[in-house]
Write a protein that holds these residues in place. Structure first.
Motif, PDB file in Angstrom:
ATOM      1  N   HIS A  79      -3.760 -22.368 -32.580  1.00 56.19           N
ATOM      2  CA  HIS A  79      -4.852 -23.251 -33.006  1.00 56.19           C
ATOM      3  C   HIS A  79      -4.573 -23.696 -34.435  1.00 56.19           C
ATOM      4  N   GLU A  80      -4.877 -24.950 -34.710  1.00 53.13           N
ATOM      5  CA  GLU A  80      -4.650 -25.473 -36.049  1.00 53.13           C
ATOM      6  C   GLU A  80      -5.906 -26.180 -36.530  1.00 53.13           C
ATOM      7  N   ARG A  81      -6.428 -25.709 -37.667  1.00 51.65           N
ATOM      8  CA  ARG A  81      -7.636 -26.280 -38.281  1.00 51.65           C
ATOM      9  C   ARG A  81      -8.766 -26.410 -37.251  1.00 51.65           C
ATOM     10  N   THR A  82      -9.007 -25.306 -36.542  1.00 51.29           N
ATOM     11  CA  THR A  82     -10.016 -25.274 -35.494  1.00 51.29           C
ATOM     12  C   THR A  82     -11.309 -24.680 -36.042  1.00 51.29           C
ATOM     13  N   PRO A  83     -12.456 -25.335 -35.820  1.00 49.67           N
ATOM     14  CA  PRO A  83     -13.725 -24.756 -36.268  1.00 49.67           C
ATOM     15  C   PRO A  83     -13.953 -23.383 -35.624  1.00 49.67           C
ATOM     16  N   VAL A  84     -14.371 -22.416 -36.438  1.00 51.78           N
ATOM     17  CA  VAL A  84     -14.572 -21.047 -35.971  1.00 51.78           C
ATOM     18  C   VAL A  84     -15.516 -21.019 -34.774  1.00 51.78           C
ATOM     19  N   ARG A  85     -16.574 -21.802 -34.816  1.00 50.37           N
ATOM     20  CA  ARG A  85     -17.577 -21.786 -33.743  1.00 50.37           C
ATOM     21  C   ARG A  85     -17.046 -22.317 -32.411  1.00 50.37           C
ATOM     22  N   SER A  86     -15.932 -23.039 -32.429  1.00 51.10           N
ATOM     23  CA  SER A  86     -15.395 -23.578 -31.175  1.00 51.10           C
ATOM     24  C   SER A  86     -14.564 -22.542 -30.405  1.00 51.10           C
ATOM     25  N   LEU A  87     -14.258 -21.400 -31.037  1.00 48.10           N
ATOM     26  CA  LEU A  87     -13.500 -20.350 -30.361  1.00 48.10           C
ATOM     27  C   LEU A  87     -14.443 -19.328 -29.754  1.00 48.10           C
ATOM     28  N   ALA A  88     -14.151 -18.910 -28.548  1.00 48.52           N
ATOM     29  CA  ALA A  88     -14.953 -17.876 -27.889  1.00 48.52           C
ATOM     30  C   ALA A  88     -14.833 -16.581 -28.689  1.00 48.52           C
ATOM     31  N   PRO A  89     -15.943 -15.857 -28.868  1.00 45.93           N
ATOM     32  CA  PRO A  89     -15.887 -14.602 -29.621  1.00 45.93           C
ATOM     33  C   PRO A  89     -14.866 -13.610 -29.052  1.00 45.93           C
ATOM     34  N   ALA A  90     -14.727 -13.558 -27.721  1.00 45.81           N
ATOM     35  CA  ALA A  90     -13.752 -12.646 -27.107  1.00 45.81           C
ATOM     36  C   ALA A  90     -12.323 -13.037 -27.496  1.00 45.81           C
ATOM     37  N   ALA A  91     -12.039 -14.335 -27.501  1.00 39.89           N
ATOM     38  CA  ALA A  91     -10.706 -14.793 -27.882  1.00 39.89           C
ATOM     39  C   ALA A  91     -10.439 -14.490 -29.353  1.00 39.89           C
ATOM     40  N   LEU A  92     -11.416 -14.746 -30.194  1.00 42.52           N
ATOM     41  CA  LEU A  92     -11.255 -14.479 -31.626  1.00 42.52           C
ATOM     42  C   LEU A  92     -11.003 -12.991 -31.861  1.00 42.52           C
ATOM     43  N   GLY A  93     -11.755 -12.145 -31.166  1.00 48.46           N
ATOM     44  CA  GLY A  93     -11.533 -10.706 -31.262  1.00 48.46           C
ATOM     45  C   GLY A  93     -10.155 -10.320 -30.752  1.00 48.46           C
ATOM     46  N   GLY A  94      -9.707 -10.965 -29.685  1.00 47.55           N
ATOM     47  CA  GLY A  94      -8.379 -10.708 -29.139  1.00 47.55           C
ATOM     48  C   GLY A  94      -7.275 -11.111 -30.094  1.00 47.55           C
ATOM     49  N   TYR A  95      -7.475 -12.222 -30.820  1.00 44.76           N
ATOM     50  CA  TYR A  95      -6.488 -12.645 -31.812  1.00 44.76           C
ATOM     51  C   TYR A  95      -6.386 -11.604 -32.921  1.00 44.76           C
ATOM     52  N   ALA A 131      -7.182  -8.401 -32.742  1.00 40.74           N
ATOM     53  CA  ALA A 131      -6.717  -7.110 -32.223  1.00 40.74           C
ATOM     54  C   ALA A 131      -5.296  -7.168 -31.661  1.00 40.74           C
ATOM     55  N   GLY A 132      -4.748  -8.379 -31.475  1.00 41.86           N
ATOM     56  CA  GLY A 132      -3.421  -8.505 -30.863  1.00 41.86           C
ATOM     57  C   GLY A 132      -3.429  -8.080 -29.411  1.00 41.86           C
ATOM     58  N   ASP A 133      -4.466  -8.470 -28.673  1.00 39.26           N
ATOM     59  CA  ASP A 133      -4.651  -8.104 -27.272  1.00 39.26           C
ATOM     60  C   ASP A 133      -3.433  -8.528 -26.441  1.00 39.26           C
ATOM     61  N   PRO A 134      -2.739  -7.566 -25.802  1.00 42.00           N
ATOM     62  CA  PRO A 134      -1.532  -7.901 -25.029  1.00 42.00           C
ATOM     63  C   PRO A 134      -1.793  -8.900 -23.898  1.00 42.00           C
ATOM     64  N   GLU A 135      -2.952  -8.816 -23.256  1.00 39.77           N
ATOM     65  CA  GLU A 135      -3.267  -9.762 -22.185  1.00 39.77           C
ATOM     66  C   GLU A 135      -3.427 -11.178 -22.743  1.00 39.77           C
ATOM     67  N   LEU A 136      -4.020 -11.276 -23.931  1.00 40.17           N
ATOM     68  CA  LEU A 136      -4.176 -12.581 -24.578  1.00 40.17           C
ATOM     69  C   LEU A 136      -2.819 -13.131 -25.025  1.00 40.17           C
ATOM     70  N   VAL A 137      -1.925 -12.248 -25.468  1.00 44.54           N
ATOM     71  CA  VAL A 137      -0.564 -12.674 -25.825  1.00 44.54           C
ATOM     72  C   VAL A 137       0.112 -13.283 -24.602  1.00 44.54           C
ATOM     73  N   ALA A 138       0.037 -12.592 -23.459  1.00 47.36           N
ATOM     74  CA  ALA A 138       0.672 -13.076 -22.228  1.00 47.36           C
ATOM     75  C   ALA A 138       0.061 -14.399 -21.787  1.00 47.36           C
ATOM     76  N   THR A 139      -1.266 -14.483 -21.797  1.00 42.22           N
ATOM     77  CA  THR A 139      -1.948 -15.715 -21.403  1.00 42.22           C
ATOM     78  C   THR A 139      -1.553 -16.866 -22.318  1.00 42.22           C
ATOM     79  N   THR A 140      -1.469 -16.581 -23.605  1.00 43.29           N
ATOM     80  CA  THR A 140      -1.095 -17.609 -24.583  1.00 43.29           C
ATOM     81  C   THR A 140       0.318 -18.105 -24.335  1.00 43.29           C
ATOM     82  N   LEU A 141       1.249 -17.184 -24.093  1.00 46.45           N
ATOM     83  CA  LEU A 141       2.638 -17.582 -23.850  1.00 46.45           C
ATOM     84  C   LEU A 141       2.803 -18.383 -22.564  1.00 46.45           C
ATOM     85  N   LEU A 142       1.937 -18.133 -21.571  1.00 41.66           N
ATOM     86  CA  LEU A 142       2.038 -18.839 -20.296  1.00 41.66           C
ATOM     87  C   LEU A 142       1.373 -20.206 -20.313  1.00 41.66           C
ATOM     88  N   ASP A 143       0.716 -20.556 -21.406  1.00 37.87           N
ATOM     89  CA  ASP A 143       0.030 -21.838 -21.507  1.00 37.87           C
ATOM     90  C   ASP A 143       1.047 -22.970 -21.672  1.00 37.87           C
TER      91      ASP A 143
END
Length: 169
Positions: free
Chosen positions: A44-60, A62-74
């Motif tokens: 994400h680049e210059r993204t308003p904080v409120r536009s991100l889901a709280p779970a995603a922000l927490g995952g970023y 915490a370095g959530d491995p599932e979020l890493v995998a999902t991000t790489l597969l995008d």
């Protein structure tokens, strides 16, 4: 990467989050396999904080491995950051040890445990021990066999394949 290599690994699977007022930048840190330098993929680049889901922000954070995998597969992330994933050896077709004793033609369903994109003709050729030309002549499917997919599909094996052929297991 800075060295010009196109080989990278996720390293520790960490995100870097940088705040600038109410805007966030999020990067996925990767390590080059050639020179061992760390680089970053823009998530994400210059993204308003409120536009991100709280779970995603927490995952970023915490370095959530599932979020890493999902991000790489995008695919949009891959296109924006100009990278492709190397899926060599990441898939195989589970097949019985011998052709089934059912009448021809035989219908086969392919289901993916993970979203690994693969060309169906290559998957079928390797899994059934056929040449790609043999796949073209003996396999019928509504799914284009020459385009990568990670979606469930079915194909039909037509008569003409040797019945004693042992399938890769």
């Amino acid at each position: 990467m800075d060295c010009g290599s196109k080989s990278a690994t996720t390293g520790d699977g960490r995100f870097r989050v940088n705040a600038n007022g109410k805007l966030l930048d999020v990067w996925l840190l990767v390590r080059c396999l050639s020179c061992d330098r760390t680089g970053k993929l823009t998530v994400h680049e210059r993204t308003p904080v409120r536009s991100l889901a709280p779970a995603a922000l927490g995952g970023y954070h915490a370095g959530d491995p599932e979020l890493v995998a999902t991000t790489l597969l995008d695919p949009l992330l891959a296109r924006r950051n100009r990278f492709t994933l190397d899926w060599t050896g990441a898939w195989r077709l589970h097949t019985p040890s011998a052709w089934p004793d059912q009448p021809w033609p035989v219908e086969v369903e392919v289901v993916f445990d993970d979203p690994v994109p693969v060309r169906p003709d290559r998957l079928i050729a390797q899994g059934l021990g056929l040449s790609r030309n043999g796949v073209r002549h003996r396999i019928k499917s509504d799914t284009p066999l020459h385009r990568p997919t990670s979606a469930r599909f079915t194909f039909t094996v037509l008569p003409g394949a040797p019945t004693g052929l042992a399938l890769a297991g």
